[in-house]
Design an enzyme around this catalytic site. Structure first.
Site, PDB file in Angstrom:
ATOM      1  N   HIS A  98     -24.147  -3.923  21.964  1.00 46.65           N
ATOM      2  CA  HIS A  98     -25.286  -3.782  21.061  1.00 46.65           C
ATOM      3  C   HIS A  98     -24.842  -3.032  19.815  1.00 46.65           C
ATOM      4  O   HIS A  98     -23.938  -2.192  19.859  1.00 46.65           O
ATOM      5  CB  HIS A  98     -26.457  -3.053  21.735  1.00 46.65           C
ATOM      6  CG  HIS A  98     -26.078  -1.721  22.314  1.00 46.65           C
ATOM      7  ND1 HIS A  98     -25.422  -1.603  23.523  1.00 46.65           N
ATOM      8  CD2 HIS A  98     -26.241  -0.460  21.858  1.00 46.65           C
ATOM      9  CE1 HIS A  98     -25.209  -0.326  23.791  1.00 46.65           C
ATOM     10  NE2 HIS A  98     -25.698   0.397  22.786  1.00 46.65           N
ATOM     11  N   HIS A 100     -26.208  -0.585  16.773  1.00 46.95           N
ATOM     12  CA  HIS A 100     -27.297   0.284  16.305  1.00 46.95           C
ATOM     13  C   HIS A 100     -27.499   0.078  14.803  1.00 46.95           C
ATOM     14  O   HIS A 100     -26.520   0.092  14.038  1.00 46.95           O
ATOM     15  CB  HIS A 100     -26.940   1.762  16.506  1.00 46.95           C
ATOM     16  CG  HIS A 100     -26.822   2.196  17.933  1.00 46.95           C
ATOM     17  ND1 HIS A 100     -27.833   2.844  18.594  1.00 46.95           N
ATOM     18  CD2 HIS A 100     -25.805   2.091  18.831  1.00 46.95           C
ATOM     19  CE1 HIS A 100     -27.450   3.124  19.835  1.00 46.95           C
ATOM     20  NE2 HIS A 100     -26.213   2.683  19.998  1.00 46.95           N
TER      21      HIS A 100
HETATM   22  P1  5GP Z   1     -25.320   3.494  23.435  1.00 49.53           P
HETATM   23  O1  5GP Z   1     -25.319   4.949  23.837  1.00 49.53           O
HETATM   24  O2  5GP Z   1     -24.917   2.629  24.606  1.00 49.53           O
HETATM   25  O3  5GP Z   1     -24.565   3.200  22.188  1.00 49.53           O
HETATM   26  O4  5GP Z   1     -26.831   3.159  23.079  1.00 49.53           O
HETATM   27  C1  5GP Z   1     -27.767   2.819  24.034  1.00 49.53           C
HETATM   28  C2  5GP Z   1     -29.121   2.968  23.401  1.00 49.53           C
HETATM   29  O5  5GP Z   1     -30.053   2.285  24.209  1.00 49.53           O
HETATM   30  C3  5GP Z   1     -29.609   4.412  23.280  1.00 49.53           C
HETATM   31  O6  5GP Z   1     -29.823   4.737  21.919  1.00 49.53           O
HETATM   32  C4  5GP Z   1     -30.909   4.429  24.083  1.00 49.53           C
HETATM   33  O7  5GP Z   1     -31.930   5.190  23.470  1.00 49.53           O
HETATM   34  C5  5GP Z   1     -31.281   2.964  24.167  1.00 49.53           C
HETATM   35  N1  5GP Z   1     -32.001   2.587  25.370  1.00 49.53           N
HETATM   36  C6  5GP Z   1     -31.688   2.936  26.646  1.00 49.53           C
HETATM   37  N2  5GP Z   1     -32.573   2.378  27.499  1.00 49.53           N
HETATM   38  C7  5GP Z   1     -33.445   1.665  26.732  1.00 49.53           C
HETATM   39  C8  5GP Z   1     -34.593   0.870  27.057  1.00 49.53           C
HETATM   40  O8  5GP Z   1     -34.981   0.697  28.207  1.00 49.53           O
HETATM   41  N3  5GP Z   1     -35.240   0.288  26.012  1.00 49.53           N
HETATM   42  C9  5GP Z   1     -34.829   0.457  24.719  1.00 49.53           C
HETATM   43  N4  5GP Z   1     -35.529  -0.153  23.772  1.00 49.53           N
HETATM   44  N5  5GP Z   1     -33.770   1.200  24.385  1.00 49.53           N
HETATM   45  C10 5GP Z   1     -33.075   1.802  25.386  1.00 49.53           C
END
Ligand code: 5GP
Length: 138
Positions: A98, A100
């Protein structure tokens, strides 16, 4: 076991949709680091950017760029961070590629906080480091 984003893509968990096409889904990040913080992801499961097929990766970034442009326009953001974490030690918490898209607003948010602390490079062989990377680009 399905990761949380696969469950969202399959409609098993609710999300706030920003954009969808055949290959890409964009949803609001549940944490809203800033107003409009969006996650853009391929519908097909990829663990992170490093194992995502190139064409699909391009589609994801194309959508991320357009969402960033929309956020500048509609919310008056002064800048946007567009970033992706690959691997737990790089801060990835959800094992589904993903990107951001985080709008930044002058005066009302603390700004970009990723740690990129400069280190002393005087003892490092920078040409050798560059060469090692260069020789292993596939
Ligand atoms: P990472 O840390 O993997 O780069 O980002 C994961 C992101 O996913 C985090 O910013 C977190 O807030 C978001 N996230 C985690 N669980 C969920 C969810 O169930 N729904 C949504 N919309 N975002 C989520």
């Amino acid at each position: 076991m399905k990761d949380i984003f696969c469950k969202i893509i399959d409609g098993e968990i609710p999300s706030t949709k920003v954009y969808e096409d055949d290959d890409v889904l964009a949803i609001l990040d549940i944490s809203q680091t800033t107003k409009g913080h969006t996650l853009v992801m391929p519908k097909k499961h990829c663990g992170n950017i490093l194992d995502c097929p190139q064409e699909l990766m391009h589609k994801v970034f194309d959508v991320a760029q357009r969402i960033g442009q929309a956020e500048m326009l509609v919310f008056g953001a002064a800048g946007v961070n567009i970033l992706t974490n690959a691997g737990e030690c790089a801060g990835q918490s959800v094992p589904h590629f993903h990107v951001h898209v985080i709008p930044r607003y002058l005066g009302i948010d603390p700004g970009f906080q990723i740690t990129m602390k400069p280190q002393d490079t005087s003892g490092m062989d920078l040409p050798r480091i560059a060469q090692q990377i260069s020789e292993n680009i596939k």
